[in-house]
Write a protein that holds these residues in place. Structure first.
Motif, PDB file in Angstrom:
ATOM      1  N   VAL A  28      40.881  39.689  34.476  1.00 47.31           N
ATOM      2  CA  VAL A  28      40.868  41.151  34.538  1.00 47.31           C
ATOM      3  C   VAL A  28      39.586  41.629  35.201  1.00 47.31           C
ATOM      4  CG1 VAL A  28      42.317  41.483  32.497  1.00 47.31           C
ATOM      5  CG2 VAL A  28      39.866  41.384  32.246  1.00 47.31           C
ATOM      6  N   VAL A  29      39.668  42.838  35.745  1.00 49.22           N
ATOM      7  CA  VAL A  29      38.519  43.509  36.334  1.00 49.22           C
ATOM      8  C   VAL A  29      38.278  44.760  35.517  1.00 49.22           C
ATOM      9  CG1 VAL A  29      37.662  44.694  38.386  1.00 49.22           C
ATOM     10  CG2 VAL A  29      39.058  42.666  38.631  1.00 49.22           C
ATOM     11  N   SER A  30      37.036  44.998  35.166  1.00 49.52           N
ATOM     12  CA  SER A  30      36.728  46.218  34.412  1.00 49.52           C
ATOM     13  C   SER A  30      35.410  46.787  34.893  1.00 49.52           C
ATOM     14  CB  SER A  30      36.669  45.934  32.913  1.00 49.52           C
ATOM     15  OG  SER A  30      35.670  44.993  32.648  1.00 49.52           O
ATOM     16  N   THR A  31      35.300  48.090  34.766  1.00 51.26           N
ATOM     17  CA  THR A  31      34.060  48.784  35.076  1.00 51.26           C
ATOM     18  C   THR A  31      33.423  49.199  33.755  1.00 51.26           C
ATOM     19  OG1 THR A  31      35.245  50.877  35.264  1.00 51.26           O
ATOM     20  CG2 THR A  31      34.933  49.612  37.300  1.00 51.26           C
ATOM     21  N   PRO A  32      32.148  49.553  33.749  1.00 49.81           N
ATOM     22  CA  PRO A  32      31.502  49.875  32.484  1.00 49.81           C
ATOM     23  C   PRO A  32      32.204  50.969  31.678  1.00 49.81           C
ATOM     24  CG  PRO A  32      29.860  49.627  34.186  1.00 49.81           C
ATOM     25  CD  PRO A  32      31.190  49.536  34.862  1.00 49.81           C
ATOM     26  N   ASN A  33      32.724  51.996  32.331  1.00 55.70           N
ATOM     27  CA  ASN A  33      33.366  53.093  31.598  1.00 55.70           C
ATOM     28  C   ASN A  33      34.852  53.200  31.894  1.00 55.70           C
ATOM     29  OD1 ASN A  33      30.995  53.924  30.364  1.00 55.70           O
ATOM     30  ND2 ASN A  33      30.402  55.129  32.143  1.00 55.70           N
ATOM     31  N   GLY A  34      35.430  52.189  32.491  1.00 61.97           N
ATOM     32  CA  GLY A  34      36.838  52.263  32.859  1.00 61.97           C
ATOM     33  C   GLY A  34      37.690  51.289  32.078  1.00 61.97           C
ATOM     34  N   ASP A  39      43.190  41.377  37.647  1.00 57.69           N
ATOM     35  CA  ASP A  39      42.439  41.038  38.856  1.00 57.69           C
ATOM     36  C   ASP A  39      43.399  40.425  39.874  1.00 57.69           C
ATOM     37  OD1 ASP A  39      40.635  40.327  40.775  1.00 57.69           O
ATOM     38  OD2 ASP A  39      39.377  39.104  39.458  1.00 57.69           O
ATOM     39  N   PRO A  40      43.601  41.067  41.029  1.00 60.26           N
ATOM     40  CA  PRO A  40      44.543  40.520  42.008  1.00 60.26           C
ATOM     41  C   PRO A  40      44.023  39.269  42.721  1.00 60.26           C
ATOM     42  CG  PRO A  40      43.505  42.489  42.874  1.00 60.26           C
ATOM     43  CD  PRO A  40      43.044  42.342  41.452  1.00 60.26           C
ATOM     44  N   ASP A  41      42.720  39.031  42.657  1.00 62.88           N
ATOM     45  CA  ASP A  41      42.135  37.889  43.366  1.00 62.88           C
ATOM     46  C   ASP A  41      42.191  36.597  42.556  1.00 62.88           C
ATOM     47  OD1 ASP A  41      41.525  39.572  45.447  1.00 62.88           O
ATOM     48  OD2 ASP A  41      39.522  40.023  44.658  1.00 62.88           O
ATOM     49  N   LYS A  97      35.794  34.579  33.029  1.00 59.61           N
ATOM     50  CA  LYS A  97      34.707  35.541  32.887  1.00 59.61           C
ATOM     51  C   LYS A  97      34.857  36.326  31.596  1.00 59.61           C
ATOM     52  CE  LYS A  97      34.277  36.166  37.838  1.00 59.61           C
ATOM     53  NZ  LYS A  97      34.429  37.092  38.958  1.00 59.61           N
ATOM     54  N   GLN A  98      33.821  37.025  31.237  1.00 57.77           N
ATOM     55  CA  GLN A  98      33.855  37.856  30.042  1.00 57.77           C
ATOM     56  C   GLN A  98      34.938  38.921  30.199  1.00 57.77           C
ATOM     57  OE1 GLN A  98      30.092  39.603  29.151  1.00 57.77           O
ATOM     58  NE2 GLN A  98      30.765  40.480  27.231  1.00 57.77           N
TER      59      GLN A  98
END
Length: 108
Positions: A28-34, A39-41, A97-98
């Motif tokens: 997964v991909v995450s932003t600090p506040n999102g 994760d497509p990659d 990853k975390q």
């Protein structure tokens, strides 16, 4: 040290044979506040590992919080979850990853 390495491999194989469970790790991909998004990659990883659940205790103070001598504490009961994977057997697990999602899957 070679004898200890051999004994470690023997013990690890037996533990994996007895206690390991199948799992799927989704990147997964995450932003600090999102919100987290897939994760497509990165593609999902099918692995086997040992899942362990142990009790966790966090001390929380009772009474006044000004540190005037009251150090009574209540115990908050929770759980600590650990998923151990042999990276030598499953090298794709090194790319985890975390915040990646771990889910159970049917046996491999």
């Amino acid at each position: 040290m070679a004898i200890f390495n051999k004994l470690d491999r023997l013990a690890s194989k037996q533990c994996d044979r007895m206690y390991s469970v199948s799992a799927v790790i989704d990147g997964v991909v995450s932003t600090p506040n999102g919100r987290s998004q897939p994760d497509p990659d990165r593609r999902e990883i099918h692995i086997r590992g040992i899942f362990d659940e142990a009790p966790a205790y966090a001390a929380v103070e009772q009474g006044k919080r000004d540190r005037s001598g009251n150090d009574l504490a209540t115990l908050i009961h929770g759980a600590d979850f650990v998923f151990s994977v042999d990276v030598l057997r499953y090298p794709a697990a090194a790319s985890v990853k975390q915040n990646d999602h771990v889910g159970r899957c049917p046996p491999l």
